[in-house]
Write a protein that holds these residues in place. Structure first.
Motif, PDB file in Angstrom:
ATOM      1  N   ILE A  52       0.895  -1.137  -0.085  1.00  0.00           N
ATOM      2  CA  ILE A  52      -0.077   0.029  -0.089  1.00  0.00           C
ATOM      3  C   ILE A  52       0.849   1.249  -0.110  1.00  0.00           C
ATOM      4  CG2 ILE A  52      -1.501   1.412   1.327  1.00  0.00           C
ATOM      5  CD1 ILE A  52      -3.041  -1.254   2.022  1.00  0.00           C
ATOM      6  N   TYR A  53       1.932   1.152   0.775  1.00  0.00           N
ATOM      7  CA  TYR A  53       2.709   2.340   0.889  1.00  0.00           C
ATOM      8  C   TYR A  53       3.636   2.717  -0.669  1.00  0.00           C
ATOM      9  CZ  TYR A  53       2.256   2.336   5.943  1.00  0.00           C
ATOM     10  OH  TYR A  53       1.975   2.467   7.304  1.00  0.00           O
ATOM     11  N   ALA A  54       3.720   1.649  -1.219  1.00  0.00           N
ATOM     12  CA  ALA A  54       4.739   1.653  -2.267  1.00  0.00           C
ATOM     13  C   ALA A  54       3.694   2.166  -3.546  1.00  0.00           C
ATOM     14  CB  ALA A  54       5.318   0.195  -2.736  1.00  0.00           C
ATOM     15  N   GLN A  75      -8.534   7.674   2.180  1.00  0.00           N
ATOM     16  CA  GLN A  75      -9.002   8.511   1.153  1.00  0.00           C
ATOM     17  C   GLN A  75      -9.053   7.761  -0.279  1.00  0.00           C
ATOM     18  OE1 GLN A  75     -10.862  11.730   1.095  1.00  0.00           O
ATOM     19  NE2 GLN A  75     -11.339  10.495   3.142  1.00  0.00           N
ATOM     20  N   LEU A  76      -8.575   6.541  -0.308  1.00  0.00           N
ATOM     21  CA  LEU A  76      -8.536   5.973  -1.662  1.00  0.00           C
ATOM     22  C   LEU A  76      -9.907   5.980  -2.452  1.00  0.00           C
ATOM     23  CD1 LEU A  76      -6.277   3.060  -0.539  1.00  0.00           C
ATOM     24  CD2 LEU A  76      -5.494   5.095  -1.882  1.00  0.00           C
ATOM     25  N   PRO A  77      -9.709   6.024  -3.936  1.00  0.00           N
ATOM     26  CA  PRO A  77     -10.917   5.916  -4.862  1.00  0.00           C
ATOM     27  C   PRO A  77     -11.758   4.517  -4.730  1.00  0.00           C
ATOM     28  CG  PRO A  77      -9.026   6.837  -5.887  1.00  0.00           C
ATOM     29  CD  PRO A  77      -8.487   6.417  -4.665  1.00  0.00           C
ATOM     30  N   LEU A 133      -6.113  -1.115  10.043  1.00  0.00           N
ATOM     31  CA  LEU A 133      -6.890   0.205  10.543  1.00  0.00           C
ATOM     32  C   LEU A 133      -6.338   0.797  11.687  1.00  0.00           C
ATOM     33  CD1 LEU A 133     -10.640  -0.467  10.175  1.00  0.00           C
ATOM     34  CD2 LEU A 133      -9.466   1.302   9.040  1.00  0.00           C
ATOM     35  N   GLY A 134      -5.582  -0.399  12.682  1.00  0.00           N
ATOM     36  CA  GLY A 134      -4.938  -0.036  13.946  1.00  0.00           C
ATOM     37  C   GLY A 134      -3.345   0.124  13.553  1.00  0.00           C
ATOM     38  N   THR A 135      -2.882  -0.145  12.406  1.00  0.00           N
ATOM     39  CA  THR A 135      -1.264   0.036  12.212  1.00  0.00           C
ATOM     40  C   THR A 135      -0.736   0.957  10.891  1.00  0.00           C
ATOM     41  OG1 THR A 135      -1.489  -1.917  10.767  1.00  0.00           O
ATOM     42  CG2 THR A 135      -1.061  -2.360  13.141  1.00  0.00           C
ATOM     43  N   LYS A 155       1.234   8.101   4.946  1.00  0.00           N
ATOM     44  CA  LYS A 155       2.332   7.304   3.857  1.00  0.00           C
ATOM     45  C   LYS A 155       1.554   7.120   2.640  1.00  0.00           C
ATOM     46  CE  LYS A 155       5.946   5.707   7.132  1.00  0.00           C
ATOM     47  NZ  LYS A 155       6.459   4.558   7.837  1.00  0.00           N
ATOM     48  N   ILE A 156       0.345   6.913   2.701  1.00  0.00           N
ATOM     49  CA  ILE A 156      -0.418   6.643   1.270  1.00  0.00           C
ATOM     50  C   ILE A 156      -0.504   7.834   0.423  1.00  0.00           C
ATOM     51  CG2 ILE A 156      -2.618   5.724   0.581  1.00  0.00           C
ATOM     52  CD1 ILE A 156      -3.255   4.579   3.171  1.00  0.00           C
TER      53      ILE A 156
END
Length: 572
Positions: free
Chosen positions: A209-211, A240-242, A335-337, A342-343
């Protein structure tokens, strides 16, 4: 309840009540009559349907609103009549408790030549027919383990979100068993994920996800069925991803949310939706059910390498499989980590397609009611928290083009696709809505062909003073079949009915119902403007809405051609 006893049927019914069930669907038969006597004392209402098939559809609709439902039929003739509906619930992950009144254990041991049997002394044959469409199948033949077996079946029904079968012999119904088990609530928690395996999966998902530069979220039916919608909506808010849905998950996501992008159906999608999904470098797929009608005839253009799949019983990250890693726990851990700062949100990811504003297609002109005009148009009339039921047919495909207000629950049967399902489901859903939030409107969209299969269940709606709005699309036959094959074939024709006589014929009294006939766009708009007289009336209403025979939603026209080609390829 130490030292107290209850009958086996009382124990079963009290467990159903503890699960939130308040009404039980089904039909009486001599092998379940004594069991039915015990319903009122347990706080359960007997619905009493017109036939077992309809009862099964109604139980399915009830479960989609309440979370679980119960269906009671009699041995042989009754239970077999319900199996097409129960199979649909199994196919679509809907928890229905199917209770079957069966002959006494003594008669079974003797192999007695009883009515409702095959006359061969085999009393297990019908239960065996249900075995492959039931998560668990139990027969209550030993009072010493009856409570344990009931609890096992009900727990499996809820946790697996699939039907279970409970056979209840007539001589077991009133047998006494200890009541103290009822003091302990059923353990409905999912089995925990293996910590090490889950931690590895979480780490991999987080890094991916970060990458990603333009990740998207794709929500599907099992996110609803396996109760992760709260987690999904929190994930959308925080990342806030589509976000996109499939036809089977319409209503799972708030369609007024600024990050909602529309419905993805492979090549059947709107071009702007298709472009965003297929350009993404990461698709976070939640609860996928990639059936033909749900995936645009298997035309998803997403790659395994760039997809993370979260399911109820496994997780898949690219080509790596993590068996028994449940999506509910994975989502909660994410959701907790996750560090949401970073997204990445590139310009392409920010530019989600404009969601449908409930405007008809540009090419839609004239005053004739067409699908391209109607389905976007009704979004302006729908209200928050409506329950919208669409039939297998033009309505299932048309509703894809409708933008929902917040809180709308959509009920359809895209995978199993049983024609006539929606009328029974409407009865069950309307009853469940009445029990939970009487202010919710229930709206059914059904074609004239499908209506003829199960219309009797409207009498059950009238009997229980349910007040859905039934929009009957009169397009002269089986239009969905015409789109696939046989446009002018006689087998796709039906006998025309006088639909505006149906409510009165089925027992609605003066002042308890309203009929409307609309043939033009102006008449539709005039009806929708009637406010409390129509839109929020407290009586059952039937709207006969005329559409051209060969008109169909855009998605159905494309899918119909795909289905015909696919069927031809599969011929031997």
């Amino acid at each position: 309840m130490a030292g107290e006893t209850v009958t086996i049927v009382e124990y079963l019914y009290k467990r159903l009540y503890q699960l939130g069930i308040r009404s039980v669907h089904g039909l009486p038969g001599d092998y379940n009559l004594v069991a039915l006597d015990a319903l009122p004392a347990a706080g359960l209402q007997w619905v009493g349907n017109c036939n077992e098939l309809n009862a099964g559809y109604a139980a399915d609709g009830y479960a989609r609103i309440k979370g679980i439902s119960a269906l009671i039929t009699t041995f042989g003739v009754g239970e077999l009549s319900a199996l097409a509906a129960v199979a649909g619930s199994y196919s679509e992950h809907v928890p229905v408790v199917h209770i079957v009144g069966v002959p006494s254990t003594i008669a079974q041991k003797k192999g007695a030549l009883l009515h409702h049997t095959l006359g061969n002394g085999d009393f297990s044959v019908f239960a065996n027919m249900s075995r492959h469409i039931s998560e668990v199948l139990v027969s209550i033949t030993d009072p010493n383990i009856a409570a344990r077996e009931i609890d096992r079946a009900l727990t499996a029904c809820f946790v697996a979100a699939r039907p279970v079968y409970i056979g209840l012999p007539t001589d077991m119904v009133l047998r006494k068993i200890p009541a103290n088990g009822l003091d302990t609530p059923l353990d409905l928690a999912l089995h925990p994920n293996d910590p090490e395996t889950e931690a590895d999966a979480i780490q991999s998902i987080t890094e991916i996800i970060y990458a990603a530069n333009n990740a998207v979220i794709l929500v599907d039916a099992c996110a609803i069925r396996h109760r992760v919608i709260d987690e999904v909506n929190e994930l959308i808010d925080k990342t806030q991803l589509p976000t996109f849905v499939t036809p089977m998950s319409k209503g799972a996501v708030d369609e007024t949310h600024p990050r909602f992008g529309g419905v993805y159906v492979g090549d059947v999608s709107r071009p702007d939706v298709k472009a965003v999904i297929e350009a993404a470098d990461l698709v976070l797929s939640i609860g996928a059910l990639k059936s033909d009608f749900n995936s645009g005839g298997f035309t998803y253009r997403t790659t395994t390498k760039h997809t993370i799949e979260l399911h109820s019983d496994h997780t898949k990250i690219g080509f790596a499989m993590y068996p028994c890693i449940s999506m509910k726990y994975v989502l909660q851990k994410l959701l907790g980590t996750l560090d949401f700062q970073k997204i990445r949100h590139t310009e392409s990811a920010k530019s989600i397609p404009p969601t449908l504003e409930n405007k008809e297609a540009p090419e839609s002109t004239g005053d004739e009611i067409t699908h391209s005009w109607f389905w976007p148009h009704i979004g302006n009339w729908l209200q928050e928290n409506d329950v919208v039921i669409t039939e297998t047919g033009t309505a299932n495909f048309g509703i894809v083009e409708t933008r929902f207000p917040k809180g709308v629950t959509a009920i359809s049967q895209v995978l199993w696709g049983s024609i006539g399902y929606s009328v029974g489901a409407c009865q069950g859903a309307a009853l469940a809505a009445k029990e939970t939030n009487p202010s919710r409107r229930v709206i059914l969209f059904v074609g004239d062909g499908s209506f003829q299969l199960t219309f009797q269940e409207i009498s059950t709606m009238i009997r229980h003073k349910l007040t859905p709005i039934i929009v009957l699309i009169n397009n002269d036959g089986y239009t969905i079949e015409r789109m696939i094959h046989g446009a002018d074939a006689g087998y796709n024709d039906i006998q025309p009915w006088r639909h505006t006589n149906v409510l009165q014929t089925l027992g609605a009294k003066e002042g308890e119902y309203k009929n409307y006939v609309v043939k033009t766009r102006k008449e539709v708009d005039d009806l929708f403007k009637k406010g409390n007289e129509f839109s929020n009336a407290n009586v059952i209403q039937l709207v006969e809405l005329f559409m051209p025979k060969m008109d169909a939603p855009r998605a159905l026209k494309i899918t119909g051609k795909m289905s015909e080609k696919l069927n031809a390829k599969m011929e031997v």
